[in-house]
Design an enzyme around this catalytic site. Structure first.
Site, mmCIF file in Angstrom:
data_model
loop_
_atom_site.group_PDB
_atom_site.id
_atom_site.type_symbol
_atom_site.label_atom_id
_atom_site.label_comp_id
_atom_site.label_asym_id
_atom_site.label_seq_id
_atom_site.Cartn_x
_atom_site.Cartn_y
_atom_site.Cartn_z
ATOM 1 N N LYS A 61 7.512 4.678 4.867
ATOM 2 C CA LYS A 61 7.507 6.046 4.523
ATOM 3 C C LYS A 61 8.859 6.662 4.141
ATOM 4 O O LYS A 61 8.904 7.554 3.388
ATOM 5 C CB LYS A 61 6.885 6.582 5.860
ATOM 6 N N ASN A 107 0.837 -1.454 0.022
ATOM 7 C CA ASN A 107 0.107 -0.044 0.109
ATOM 8 C C ASN A 107 1.037 1.318 0.035
ATOM 9 O O ASN A 107 0.501 2.293 -0.757
ATOM 10 C CB ASN A 107 -0.953 0.066 1.433
ATOM 11 N N TYR A 157 6.193 0.090 9.117
ATOM 12 C CA TYR A 157 5.488 1.287 8.843
ATOM 13 C C TYR A 157 6.531 2.522 8.468
ATOM 14 O O TYR A 157 6.463 3.062 7.366
ATOM 15 C CB TYR A 157 4.516 1.755 9.984
#
Ligand code: UDP
Length: 340
Positions: free
Chosen positions: A146, A93, A142
């Site tokens: 990023k 994603n 996570y």
């Protein structure tokens, strides 16, 4: 003529506040959201196109159908714990999804992007407060996802002329001042909503002794043993996006830039609880439990670069503003388990 901004993830918590602010400031808004975690009814303005970032036909159609001037990219997964157990979801994603977006932008010659990055890219910082020069060493997928995108943005600037500003959020908090939209996560894992859910439970007659509120860790090396975080009001995050957009116009030579967004002040978990008791007037309790895996003891921003270069400053630097606005929202929209 008003400019059209594409907001990916515009039905999510921060994205929906962004849509509202863009509309209030006279922009046209197109929202692209797969509604897996977003809420259709969080949208107060704009045109919604339902689609996934990987669905490049639908995404391309958005650029064909609308004169997109710039993109604000919020669509992402953002649960640290989930990212540890499901890294595939996160890289798919957050990284490949973003790459689909960037390639589609490139095809359609749209070269301005504001990107939602995070203080999770810093991991456990070696010094405080955290500046943009603090080494980025994420400690979970996570944060890695990023940081990877930040790198992609730098490379896409060199190769394709994409201009971008990555905004590294600290802890987003609060809701629209007028109570029109708010925060809805499922499951909810964030401190402020969970505290307010407990306050609501007690307000509804629940026994304070039966508290479900947990404070993770009481033995950190901080002023009261609990973790310190820098809580920034969601609308202050949004106003920084507008400032970033304006900077891209004012500085045509800029490439890929990064800014911390926080209020330069940290609160411990116990201080947040006290502030919530004060704002709500409700005496609720909590249980001290073991540390949660992967929680750095202290994350506090030095956001002076954003304040200077974006000519931006938070108007809700006092956490009680965030609490007041969130309390107004949650009182009117209690979570299902508290509804009678
Ligand atoms: N926290 C807590 N109890 C909870 C949820 C969070 O004590 O039920 C603590 C957490 O350990 C962290 C702080 O509150 O120190 C903020 O956590 P949150 O999940 O809101 O944001 P994060 O800092 O993880 O992005």
């Amino acid at each position: 003529m008003s400019k059209t901004i594409l907001v990916t993830g515009g039905a999510g918590y921060i994205g929906s506040h962004m849509v509202r602010m863009l509309d209030q400031r006279g922009f046209k808004v197109v929202v692209y959201d797969n509604l897996e975690r977003g809420n259709r009814d969080a949208l107060t303005a704009g045109i919604l196109v339902e689609g996934d970032l990987h669905d490049t036909d639908t995404l391309s159609g958005v650029f064909n159908d609308h004169d997109i001037h710039a993109v604000m990219h919020f669509a992402a997964l953002a649960y640290v714990g989930e990212s540890v157990h499901e890294p595939s979801l996160y890289y798919r994603n957050n990284v490949t999804g973003t790459q689909c977006l960037l390639d589609t932008m490139h095809q359609h010659k749209v070269n301005k992007l504001v990107f939602s990055s995070t203080c999770a890219t810093y991991g456990i910082p070696e010094s405080l407060p955290i500046t943009e020069q603090t080494p980025q060493r994420p400690i979970n997928p996570y944060g890695h996802s990023k940081l990877m995108v930040e790198q992609i943005l730098k490379d896409y600037h060199v190769a394709y002329g994409l201009r971008s500003i990555a905004l590294r959020y600290f802890n987003a908090a609060g809701c629209a001042e007028d109570g029109s939209i708010g925060e809805r996560h499922d499951p909810e894992t964030h401190l402020l909503p969970l505290i307010l859910f407990e306050a609501l439970r007690v307000q509804a007659g629940g026994d304070p002794a039966d508290t479900g509120l947990m404070v993770f860790g009481s033995d950190f090396d901080t002023r009261d043993g609990t973790c310190v975080r820098d809580y920034i009001h969601v609308n202050d995050l949004c106003s920084a996006h507008i400032a970033a957009f304006e900077r891209m116009h004012a500085q045509p030579a800029m490439g890929a830039e990064q800014f911390n967004l926080g209020v330069n002040h940290g609160y411990t978990v116990l201080e947040v609880i006290d502030a919530c008791r004060e704002v709500t007037g409700i005496e609720f309790n909590y249980n001290s439990v073991a540390r949660r895996a992967g929680d750095p003891p202290e994350l506090v921003a030095d956001a002076s670069r954003a304040m200077q270069q974006l000519n931006w400053s938070p108007v809700h630097a006092d956490i009680k503003d965030s609490i007041r606005h969130a309390w107004q929202w949650f009182s009117a929209h209690p979570p299902n388990r508290l509804q009678t």
